[in-house]
Design an enzyme around this catalytic site. Structure first.
Site, PDB file in Angstrom:
ATOM      1  N   HIS A   1       4.195 -52.575  20.071  1.00  0.00           N
ATOM      2  CA  HIS A   1       5.489 -53.179  19.733  1.00  0.00           C
ATOM      3  C   HIS A   1       5.928 -52.776  18.334  1.00  0.00           C
ATOM      4  CE1 HIS A   1       2.564 -55.895  17.886  1.00  0.00           C
ATOM      5  NE2 HIS A   1       3.527 -56.343  17.093  1.00  0.00           N
TER       6      HIS A   1
ATOM      7  N   ASP B   1       7.681 -54.766  15.127  1.00  0.00           N
ATOM      8  CA  ASP B   1       7.820 -56.189  14.784  1.00  0.00           C
ATOM      9  C   ASP B   1       9.272 -56.663  14.840  1.00  0.00           C
ATOM     10  OD1 ASP B   1       5.148 -56.840  14.423  1.00  0.00           O
ATOM     11  OD2 ASP B   1       5.142 -56.200  12.323  1.00  0.00           O
TER      12      ASP B   1
ATOM     13  N   HIS C   1       2.985 -50.552  16.778  1.00  0.00           N
ATOM     14  CA  HIS C   1       1.567 -50.797  16.509  1.00  0.00           C
ATOM     15  C   HIS C   1       0.970 -51.689  17.592  1.00  0.00           C
ATOM     16  CE1 HIS C   1       3.801 -53.981  14.482  1.00  0.00           C
ATOM     17  NE2 HIS C   1       2.734 -54.760  14.639  1.00  0.00           N
TER      18      HIS C   1
END
Ligand code: SIN
Length: 300
Positions: free
Chosen positions: A117, A119, A276
């Site tokens: 994803h 953030d 990440h």
């Protein structure tokens, strides 16, 4: 000699010494670099912060080892790069609304961030960067992976690039924090954190599928599995095949790096051009991190 008696030439020498010792070593072919020779807990000259910013923009995620960052120092670090965000759905550290404790207790089965994803892409102005500080790390496991979204875009065919360049996607936090989302399923398996389950997570926002980085001018793919719901003016069913292809493509191994955490290590990453993934492979061990996120602008 005390600081107050330093002459301007002493200060220049001290600044040169502090900046000259900083080294930047790439950790993988695609992205990521470890910076050494800097103590983030100290008051640093502007030149050092400029070097860190340049490394951050060049390598997309930078790492530091053996730092001592209490919540105040972590916030000072974050504020060098912008204003700090307060997470809308996760309970912050007492007395520090901008600091997110990311904790997996020994008995927890679910972790936080355990899927690729970027953030908070569900925000109209998603966070530009995140800084994660390791307080307690497992003896084995609990690594984090990042994927380079410039490369993900650049390795697409010219035809696919042209198609995506004009497209807009709809993002929402519902699959994570909504009533039928990940938190509703996983909160009982994740006692270390307090994560909301709320209908307000269903609000939708729109972002270009390919964004241009406001500082580097490079194009990056900007879709991610938990938060990108569908393409604008299309149904979910119509959007799914192409989105599935992009989710898989964006995180191909050759676009990634992997960081092995140690206590007191820090990662600082650019959410505008990376995704990440926090690995959940340390059953029976505790992992405790603090994260701050830096406000960003509207993707274009
Ligand atoms: C996250 O920010 O998604 C968590 C990353 C991690 O805990 O490694």
């Amino acid at each position: 000699m005390s600081d107050s008696t330093l002459t301007s030439s002493d200060t220049a020498t001290l600044t040169a010494t502090l900046t000259a010792s900083l080294t930047v070593e790439p950790i993988a072919g695609a992205l990521g670099a470890e910076i050494s020779g800097v103590d983030l807990g100290r008051t640093l000259p502007d030149e050092t912060w400029d070097q860190i910013r340049r490394a951050f923009l060049e390598h997309q995620v930078v790492f530091f080892r053996d730092q001592r960052l209490d919540p105040e120092r972590l916030k000072v670090f974050g504020r060098r790069f912008g204003t700090l965000n307060v997470h809308p759905f996760v309970k912050p550290l007492d007395g520090h609304p901008e600091v997110l404790p990311i904790i997996k207790e020994k008995t927890d089965r679910a972790n936080f961030g355990g899927g690729w994803h970027s953030d908070m892409s569900f925000l109209p102005e998603p966070v530009m960067g995140s800084i994660l500080y390791a307080i307690e790390t497992p003896a084995r496991g609990g690594d984090t992976l990042w994927a380079n979204q410039y490369l993900a875009y650049e390795r697409l065919s010219p035809g696919m690039q042209r198609l995506l360049d004009g497209m807009v996607a709809v993002h929402s936090a519902a699959s994570q924090y909504g009533p039928d989302g990940e938190s509703a399923r996983n909160n009982p398996k994740r006692k270390g954190m307090e994560v909301a389950v709320t209908e307000s997570a269903e609000i939708e926002t729109e972002h270009p599928v390919v964004r241009t980085h406001p500082e580097t001018g490079r194009k990056a793919l900007y879709v991610n599995r938990p938060f990108t719901v569908r393409f604008k003016d299309m149904t979910r069913r119509e959007s799914r095949p192409l989105l599935e292809f992009l989710f898989e493509h964006a995180t191909r191994e050759e676009f990634t790096c992997r960081f092995r955490w140690t206590d007191d290590a820090v990662a600082f990453w650019d959410n505008r051009c990376t995704q990440h993934y926090a690995l959940n492979d340390y059953s029976g061990q505790r992992r405790h991190m603090h994260r701050v996120t830096i406000d960003g602008d509207r993707p274009c």
